[in-house]
Enzyme design. Sequence first.
Site: not given
Ligand SMILES: Cc1cc2nc3c(=O)[nH]c(=O)nc-3n(C[C@H](O)[C@H](O)[C@H](O)COP(=O)(O)OP(=O)(O)OC[C@H]3O[C@@H](n4cnc5c(N)ncnc54)[C@H](O)[C@@H]3O)c2cc1C
Length: 401
Positions: A370, A343, A346
């Site tokens: 994580e 922001q 700009g």
């Molecule tokens: C850049 C990046 C690097 C990654 N690297 C790795 C890797 O090297 N190895 C690996 O194994 N994984 C990796 N991941 C995966 C990552 O660990 C998962 O995306 C993460 O654990 C969330 O799981 P999900 O995406 O299935 O979201 P979900 O578990 O489906 O959750 C979706 C949303 O639901 C909500 N939610 C979930 N649980 C709760 C709760 N208990 N209470 C309230 N709200 C909740 C949150 O808003 C969450 O964001 C990576 C992800 C990214 C984006």
Amino acid sequence: MSVDRGMLALPFYDERHRELAERIVQWCDKNADLWTDTTDPTGTADTAAPADPERVVRSTLRALGEDGWFDWDGDHRSLCLAREALAYADDLADFAYSIQSLAATPLARHGDEEQRRRFLPHLASGALIGAFALSEEGAGSDVAAIGLAAEPDEGGYLLNGRKAWIANGTIADLYCVIARTGDGPGPLGLTAFLVPASTPGISVEPVRLIAPRPFANLEFTDCRVPAENVLGGRGKGFAIAMDLLDRVRMTVGAAALGFARRAVDAAYLRARERAIYGGTLLDVPGVRAAFADAEVKLNAAALLVARAAWETDRGTRRAPKDSAIAKLYATERAQEIVDACVQLHGAAGLVGGSLPERLYRQIRSLRVYEGPSEVQAAIVADALDVRARVRGAGRVRGAGR
Ligand SMILES: Cc1cc2nc3c(=O)[nH]c(=O)nc-3n(C[C@H](O)[C@H](O)[C@H](O)COP(=O)(O)OP(=O)(O)OC[C@H]3O[C@@H](n4cnc5c(N)ncnc54)[C@H](O)[C@@H]3O)c2cc1C
């Protein structure tokens, strides 16, 4: 400087941390060419934007390894300081360092002598690239729901199923894979495996991210893994994954600090130079308040990260909670700070490839990987429940006397 010398003077740190912080900052300055694209023949691209993330991560890993930056017997304060400085320098520099550490730490902590001998020196030198494969499309936050099957077969295991969103997935030589051996329900039935990427039966599907990084989904089809590649014992996969995540979460907070500091420094320079209303942007009271707000958040985040790393190094019971607090607070505040800095630039901050625009995309994933912020909050709340139970038990005992 990308790390705060005032913070380093606090009793959380000692001389070796101050010395390491100076060295890693100098290392980043000296090696900036690794992540800066100087190959653009037209000269029209943003020269700070890497053309090929895989090449950048490979060469950065090599350089980090050759200069001895990988030490998985080291402490968490050092890990955090390294991540903070690397993230300040560049997203992919932090990515290269942190994902190698994520992959190697389970091996360093739970591997037997032979496994450590086979793989660790090569991961430490950067000759081998590692990845940690935990998540699946149906099992992200809910690790106990992991479905990738590991069936006993001819003295080893056959892996069948998928992993999703794996950092370094496209370039890794060695995957640490958490799979279901079915010894018990949910978390009880998980086992960790060391799986060389050359093992037949693995296919890699690259995934494009909001900020370019080597990233993939993996498919395992009758992928045969020998029993000697089981890490830490059968049924120990969930414990290994949780041990790792507790230890690395505050390092994500440290990286968030690095991104946020970089954004603030760039915005401050811009505000000082931007002529406006007959003065500069930095003379505007609302702008000064925005910098003060960022400074308060940076200080609070740095203290929480330092505390979590310090508690982890001391091995205290509260360390996992502090690690969750540090990740939750530092990543959420860093997102706010980076947004505020966009922001302050700009329109210039919204130009594709500009530093604020890139930081805006790069910071986003830290609130998800994580463990999303909501999962960190759940960890903190659960720790409060435990404390309340202990206090409650104390009161009952006291009342009986
Ligand atoms: C850049 C990046 C690097 C990654 N690297 C790795 C890797 O090297 N190895 C690996 O194994 N994984 C990796 N991941 C995966 C990552 O660990 C998962 O995306 C993460 O654990 C969330 O799981 P999900 O995406 O299935 O979201 P979900 O578990 O489906 O959750 C979706 C949303 O639901 C909500 N939610 C979930 N649980 C709760 C709760 N208990 N209470 C309230 N709200 C909740 C949150 O808003 C969450 O964001 C990576 C992800 C990214 C984006």
